[in-house]
Motif scaffolding. Structure first.
Motif, PDB file in Angstrom:
ATOM      1  N   ALA A 377      64.977  33.437  30.860  1.00 10.60           N
ATOM      2  CA  ALA A 377      64.030  32.338  31.058  1.00 10.60           C
ATOM      3  C   ALA A 377      62.594  32.764  30.759  1.00 10.60           C
ATOM      4  O   ALA A 377      61.842  32.038  30.091  1.00 10.60           O
ATOM      5  N   LEU A 378      62.200  33.927  31.263  1.00  8.99           N
ATOM      6  CA  LEU A 378      60.821  34.370  31.059  1.00  8.99           C
ATOM      7  C   LEU A 378      60.549  34.702  29.595  1.00  8.99           C
ATOM      8  O   LEU A 378      59.467  34.401  29.066  1.00  8.99           O
ATOM      9  N   ASP A 379      61.509  35.296  28.930  1.00 10.26           N
ATOM     10  CA  ASP A 379      61.328  35.629  27.519  1.00 10.26           C
ATOM     11  C   ASP A 379      61.234  34.358  26.676  1.00 10.26           C
ATOM     12  O   ASP A 379      60.348  34.231  25.820  1.00 10.26           O
ATOM     13  N   ALA A 380      62.126  33.403  26.928  1.00  8.89           N
ATOM     14  CA  ALA A 380      62.129  32.174  26.141  1.00  8.89           C
ATOM     15  C   ALA A 380      60.846  31.373  26.339  1.00  8.89           C
ATOM     16  O   ALA A 380      60.229  30.913  25.367  1.00  8.89           O
ATOM     17  N   LEU A 399      51.917  23.236  28.269  1.00  7.05           N
ATOM     18  CA  LEU A 399      53.164  23.906  27.907  1.00  7.05           C
ATOM     19  C   LEU A 399      53.356  25.206  28.676  1.00  7.05           C
ATOM     20  O   LEU A 399      54.486  25.705  28.787  1.00  7.05           O
ATOM     21  N   ASP A 400      52.271  25.728  29.198  1.00  7.70           N
ATOM     22  CA  ASP A 400      52.385  26.945  29.992  1.00  7.70           C
ATOM     23  C   ASP A 400      53.115  26.712  31.308  1.00  7.70           C
ATOM     24  O   ASP A 400      53.528  27.663  31.970  1.00  7.70           O
ATOM     25  N   ARG A 401      53.296  25.445  31.695  1.00 10.36           N
ATOM     26  CA  ARG A 401      53.960  25.167  32.983  1.00 10.36           C
ATOM     27  C   ARG A 401      55.390  25.687  32.999  1.00 10.36           C
ATOM     28  O   ARG A 401      55.904  26.037  34.069  1.00 10.36           O
ATOM     29  N   TYR A 402      56.025  25.734  31.842  1.00 14.71           N
ATOM     30  CA  TYR A 402      57.406  26.226  31.822  1.00 14.71           C
ATOM     31  C   TYR A 402      57.449  27.702  32.206  1.00 14.71           C
ATOM     32  O   TYR A 402      58.278  28.120  33.027  1.00 14.71           O
ATOM     33  N   TRP A 403      56.556  28.499  31.609  1.00 14.77           N
ATOM     34  CA  TRP A 403      56.519  29.916  31.990  1.00 14.77           C
ATOM     35  C   TRP A 403      56.067  30.062  33.435  1.00 14.77           C
ATOM     36  O   TRP A 403      56.638  30.847  34.191  1.00 14.77           O
ATOM     37  N   ARG A 404      55.020  29.328  33.847  1.00 12.40           N
ATOM     38  CA  ARG A 404      54.529  29.438  35.221  1.00 12.40           C
ATOM     39  C   ARG A 404      55.614  29.070  36.231  1.00 12.40           C
ATOM     40  O   ARG A 404      55.781  29.732  37.270  1.00 12.40           O
ATOM     41  N   ASN A 405      56.345  28.018  35.938  1.00 15.52           N
ATOM     42  CA  ASN A 405      57.424  27.618  36.853  1.00 15.52           C
ATOM     43  C   ASN A 405      58.541  28.653  36.879  1.00 15.52           C
ATOM     44  O   ASN A 405      59.052  29.017  37.947  1.00 15.52           O
ATOM     45  N   ALA A 406      58.908  29.155  35.700  1.00 13.54           N
ATOM     46  CA  ALA A 406      59.964  30.173  35.641  1.00 13.54           C
ATOM     47  C   ALA A 406      59.526  31.457  36.345  1.00 13.54           C
ATOM     48  O   ALA A 406      60.308  32.080  37.076  1.00 13.54           O
TER      49      ALA A 406
END
Length: 447
Positions: A377-380, A399-406
């Motif tokens: 998840a973090l890599d993707a 779009l950074d919310r995906y990494w922040r949430n993961a």
């Protein structure tokens, strides 16, 4: 140190032979008892009831992220549609889905808004405990509450100067009945809930208990003071209990809690991470498809046809597939542990030993899944930015919310400790812990 047998320490046999044994023993239960269980449903028929709601939730997820608006209305949509009762047996008005099917639904919900999945984590764990308690006591009243749309929240983590293994929150006897006093943090989902699943100490004998407290009373105050950079709308703040009333029948001894609970809680995180990865893949692919501007030193005159862009998205697509597959596969062992409970209570031959093995498999495979899915998840969610350009950093797009949430979900239940206990199992056959606690060192003062 407890060690497992060769059968239990063989990864292939523990997964295959053990799971088959659990399902086979459940098949030996009388038909009337099998009707009391959640053995699975037509997944597409169940999912179809909720997909339009998931779409509505997804449509406003970016707005909620920008405004940090709690999804009270969106969770109410799910309550009214019966989402909180999907694990309740069909005999009692639920959908009777299996655990792999529950977590597949949670992956779909997480792709719409991962905050809502985490907000419902405590509820589904509470439902699972009621399902297990149903092996020995009638839980039809609770099942009816779930079917009517009532949900539960979490209140376990202590606030303040508390040592590891201790609990300051107390259940006390008063002239007016039992009350709960204390303060909890990380009370995820409680602000949306009707009942609170509270870990406390019984004042009379210091026995750890679970108190099921009605949230709709003056003695309960919930604050949305969670300040994380991700998963911002889960409602994971502080809950204060001040002489909050609790019925004696809603007090249970903690050691009676369902044995695969730690695995269950982690499986919700796995489903959440898988859903985040799917959502990120979908949005980045859409934006790559729509992008018109290209670079002079790129590999194509059309962005969507650039083989390097396609490569980035292709890797993320494969990571998303692996995350989903791992989460659902890990949930199979939890379903086996659920079934093994009823076989053990029924007194089937060898069922008690199989229940112990099934609980260990559930814990092991949720931990193994955690170790793998976090990296996927973090890599993707980080490298997908290579499929766009600097415009992807726009705050408006978030779009950074995906990494922040993961990253936020991945920080729960620190993976470095799970890596170690999985390694200890692989090398030494050491059992994984059933439950654990957090707090200050016994010889220090909490900060």
């Amino acid at each position: 140190m407890t060690q497992l047998t060769d059968l239990e320490t063989s990864p292939l046999r523990a997964s295959a032979d053990g799971a088959s044994a659990s399902r086979a023993s459940a098949g030996n239960l009388p038909e009337a008892q099998r009707e009391e269980l959640s053995l699975g449903a037509d997944y597409e028929a169940v999912a179809a009831k909720f997909r339009s709601i998931f779409e509505r939730i997804a449509a406003t997820a970016l707005e909620r992220e920008h405004q940090r608006r709690l999804p009270h209305e969106e969770i109410d949509w799910l309550k009214q549609a019966g989402f909180g009762a999907v694990r309740v047996p069909r005999k009692y008005g639920g959908d009777g889905v299996s655990l792999p099917q529950l977590f597949e639904l949670l992956i779909e919900l997480s792709a719409a808004d991962s905050n809502i999945t985490q907000a419902l984590r405590g509820h589904f764990a509470f439902v699972e405990d009621r399902l297990n308690q149903h092996a020995t006591t009638d839980q039809s009243a609770w099942f009816a509450r779930f079917v009517s749309g009532e949900t539960a929240g979490n209140a376990w983590t202590e606030v303040g100067e508390v040592k590891v293994g201790d609990v300051n929150t107390r259940v006390q006897e008063t002239p007016n009945g039992l009350v709960v006093n204390g303060e909890k943090f990380y009370t995820t989902g409680s602000i949306y809930a009707d009942w609170l699943d509270v870990y406390a100490g019984r004042h009379s004998d210091d026995e750890p208990v679970i108190a099921l407290v009605n949230r709709h009373q003056p003695g309960v105050t919930i604050s949305d003071d969670w300040d994380g950079f991700g998963q911002r709308t889960t409602g994971s703040g502080t809950t204060v209990f001040e002489n909050a009333a609790v019925d004696a029948e809603n007090i249970t001894v903690f050691t009676d809690r369902f044995r695969y609970q730690t695995a269950f809680y982690q499986l919700v995180h796995l489903a959440t991470l898988a859903g985040i990865t799917e959502a990120a893949l979908s949005e980045f692919a859409q934006q790559a498809r729509a992008r018109k501007r290209v670079f002079s030193h790129g590999s194509s005159e059309q962005w969507s046809q650039d083989p390097l862009v396609q490569q980035v998205v292709g890797v993320a697509s494969s990571q998303s597939f692996a995350a989903r597959a791992t989460a659902i596969r890990a949930a199979e062992s939890a379903q086996d542990a659920y079934l093994a409970r009823f076989s053990a209570v029924a007194g089937l031959e060898g069922a008690v030993e199989e229940e112990q093995r099934a609980n260990q498999r559930a814990e092991l495979e949720s931990a193994q899944g955690q170790v793998v899915i976090i990296d996927l998840a973090l890599d993707a969610t980080s490298k997908l930015f290579n499929a766009l350009s600097a415009s992807a950093a726009s705050e408006a797009k978030a779009l950074d919310r995906y990494w922040r949430n993961a990253r936020t979900v991945s920080s729960h239940n620190p993976v470095i400790f799970k890596q170690r206990i999985v390694g200890d199992w692989a090398i030494n056959g050491t059992e994984l812990p059933y439950a654990w606690a957090i707090g200050a060192q016994k010889n220090s003062t909490a900060e």
